[in-house]
Design a protein around this motif. Sequence first.
Motif, PDB file in Angstrom:
ATOM      1  N   LEU A   1       0.824  -1.201   0.000  1.00  0.00           N
ATOM      2  CA  LEU A   1       0.000   0.000   0.000  1.00  0.00           C
ATOM      3  C   LEU A   1       0.865   1.261   0.000  1.00  0.00           C
ATOM      4  O   LEU A   1       0.586   2.225  -0.717  1.00  0.00           O
ATOM      5  N   ILE A   2       1.907   1.221   0.806  1.00  0.00           N
ATOM      6  CA  ILE A   2       2.807   2.380   0.862  1.00  0.00           C
ATOM      7  C   ILE A   2       3.431   2.641  -0.511  1.00  0.00           C
ATOM      8  O   ILE A   2       3.439   3.770  -1.007  1.00  0.00           O
ATOM      9  N   LEU A   3       3.941   1.585  -1.114  1.00  0.00           N
ATOM     10  CA  LEU A   3       4.616   1.772  -2.407  1.00  0.00           C
ATOM     11  C   LEU A   3       3.637   2.187  -3.494  1.00  0.00           C
ATOM     12  O   LEU A   3       3.979   2.980  -4.365  1.00  0.00           O
TER      13      LEU A   3
ATOM     14  N   GLU B   1     -13.226  20.799   0.773  1.00  0.00           N
ATOM     15  CA  GLU B   1     -13.766  20.333  -0.507  1.00  0.00           C
ATOM     16  C   GLU B   1     -12.727  19.542  -1.280  1.00  0.00           C
ATOM     17  O   GLU B   1     -13.045  18.566  -1.950  1.00  0.00           O
ATOM     18  N   GLU B   2     -11.474  20.007  -1.201  1.00  0.00           N
ATOM     19  CA  GLU B   2     -10.403  19.338  -1.932  1.00  0.00           C
ATOM     20  C   GLU B   2      -9.110  19.490  -1.160  1.00  0.00           C
ATOM     21  O   GLU B   2      -8.904  20.491  -0.457  1.00  0.00           O
ATOM     22  N   ALA B   3      -8.248  18.497  -1.301  1.00  0.00           N
ATOM     23  CA  ALA B   3      -6.911  18.554  -0.724  1.00  0.00           C
ATOM     24  C   ALA B   3      -5.930  18.039  -1.760  1.00  0.00           C
ATOM     25  O   ALA B   3      -6.266  17.151  -2.552  1.00  0.00           O
ATOM     26  N   ALA B   4      -4.746  18.617  -1.790  1.00  0.00           N
ATOM     27  CA  ALA B   4      -3.723  18.167  -2.736  1.00  0.00           C
ATOM     28  C   ALA B   4      -2.358  18.497  -2.161  1.00  0.00           C
ATOM     29  O   ALA B   4      -2.249  19.262  -1.198  1.00  0.00           O
ATOM     30  N   PHE B   5      -1.332  17.881  -2.737  1.00  0.00           N
ATOM     31  CA  PHE B   5       0.015  18.195  -2.277  1.00  0.00           C
ATOM     32  C   PHE B   5       0.994  18.072  -3.428  1.00  0.00           C
ATOM     33  O   PHE B   5       0.725  17.423  -4.438  1.00  0.00           O
ATOM     34  N   GLU B   6       2.133  18.713  -3.272  1.00  0.00           N
ATOM     35  CA  GLU B   6       3.236  18.524  -4.204  1.00  0.00           C
ATOM     36  C   GLU B   6       4.525  18.558  -3.405  1.00  0.00           C
ATOM     37  O   GLU B   6       4.541  19.033  -2.270  1.00  0.00           O
ATOM     38  N   GLY B   7       5.572  18.036  -4.002  1.00  0.00           N
ATOM     39  CA  GLY B   7       6.846  18.038  -3.315  1.00  0.00           C
ATOM     40  C   GLY B   7       7.629  16.786  -3.617  1.00  0.00           C
ATOM     41  O   GLY B   7       7.260  15.998  -4.485  1.00  0.00           O
ATOM     42  N   THR B   8       8.733  16.636  -2.881  1.00  0.00           N
ATOM     43  CA  THR B   8       9.588  15.477  -3.078  1.00  0.00           C
ATOM     44  C   THR B   8       9.944  14.898  -1.718  1.00  0.00           C
ATOM     45  O   THR B   8      10.035  15.623  -0.735  1.00  0.00           O
ATOM     46  N   GLY B   9      10.128  13.614  -1.683  1.00  0.00           N
ATOM     47  CA  GLY B   9      10.505  12.986  -0.427  1.00  0.00           C
ATOM     48  C   GLY B   9      10.595  11.492  -0.587  1.00  0.00           C
ATOM     49  O   GLY B   9      10.421  10.952  -1.686  1.00  0.00           O
ATOM     50  N   CYS B  10      10.849  10.838   0.514  1.00  0.00           N
ATOM     51  CA  CYS B  10      10.974   9.384   0.493  1.00  0.00           C
ATOM     52  C   CYS B  10       9.594   8.747   0.302  1.00  0.00           C
ATOM     53  O   CYS B  10       8.565   9.425   0.382  1.00  0.00           O
ATOM     54  N   ALA B  11       9.592   7.465   0.087  1.00  0.00           N
ATOM     55  CA  ALA B  11       8.345   6.739  -0.183  1.00  0.00           C
ATOM     56  C   ALA B  11       7.320   6.945   0.925  1.00  0.00           C
ATOM     57  O   ALA B  11       6.127   7.131   0.667  1.00  0.00           O
ATOM     58  N   ILE B  12       7.780   6.920   2.164  1.00  0.00           N
ATOM     59  CA  ILE B  12       6.832   7.012   3.279  1.00  0.00           C
ATOM     60  C   ILE B  12       6.224   8.407   3.380  1.00  0.00           C
ATOM     61  O   ILE B  12       5.027   8.547   3.626  1.00  0.00           O
TER      62      ILE B  12
END
Length: 156
Positions: free
Chosen positions: A18-20, A63-74
């Motif tokens: 699920l994480i991956l 109403e809506e949520a979103a994200f952007e960015g970089t990081g490890c799998a977790i």
Amino acid sequence: MTAANLDSSELADLYRELILDHARHPRHFGKLEGATHSAEGINPLCGDKLKLYLKLDGAGQIEEAAFEGTGCAISVASASLLTDCVTGTSQSSALTATEDVVARLTGSDPARALPLDKLAALDGVREFPARVKCATLAWHALAAAINEAAEPATTE
Ligand code: ZN
């Protein structure tokens, strides 16, 4: 950091599938046009960096949520699960969910239940203290966005 930095036994215990899946195919990924709230989150320990966006209506419903960015799998998987979890809830429920996740994962209140079954995937992270900050980063950013914090949320 990427998933490759985790050894296989770690991944097995971290609800690998699920994480991956969420890490490789994050839900609600990208800048949210018309966002009313946003906050950055930084985990210097691992190098995870993300920005969380929320669109709240006048009554405080997300109403809506979103994200952007970089990081490890977790960190990416946690942010992806978070956006799934809080869409359609009130901002007060989202803050309560944040308290639940942080209290459970950091061990300050391990009896506290996670607010959503699918977040059980994050529960395995408790076995790896160095990874807890990766998993809680997006939640700290969520609280910062709702509270309109002036400073980015940081795990340090
Ligand atoms: Zn991380």
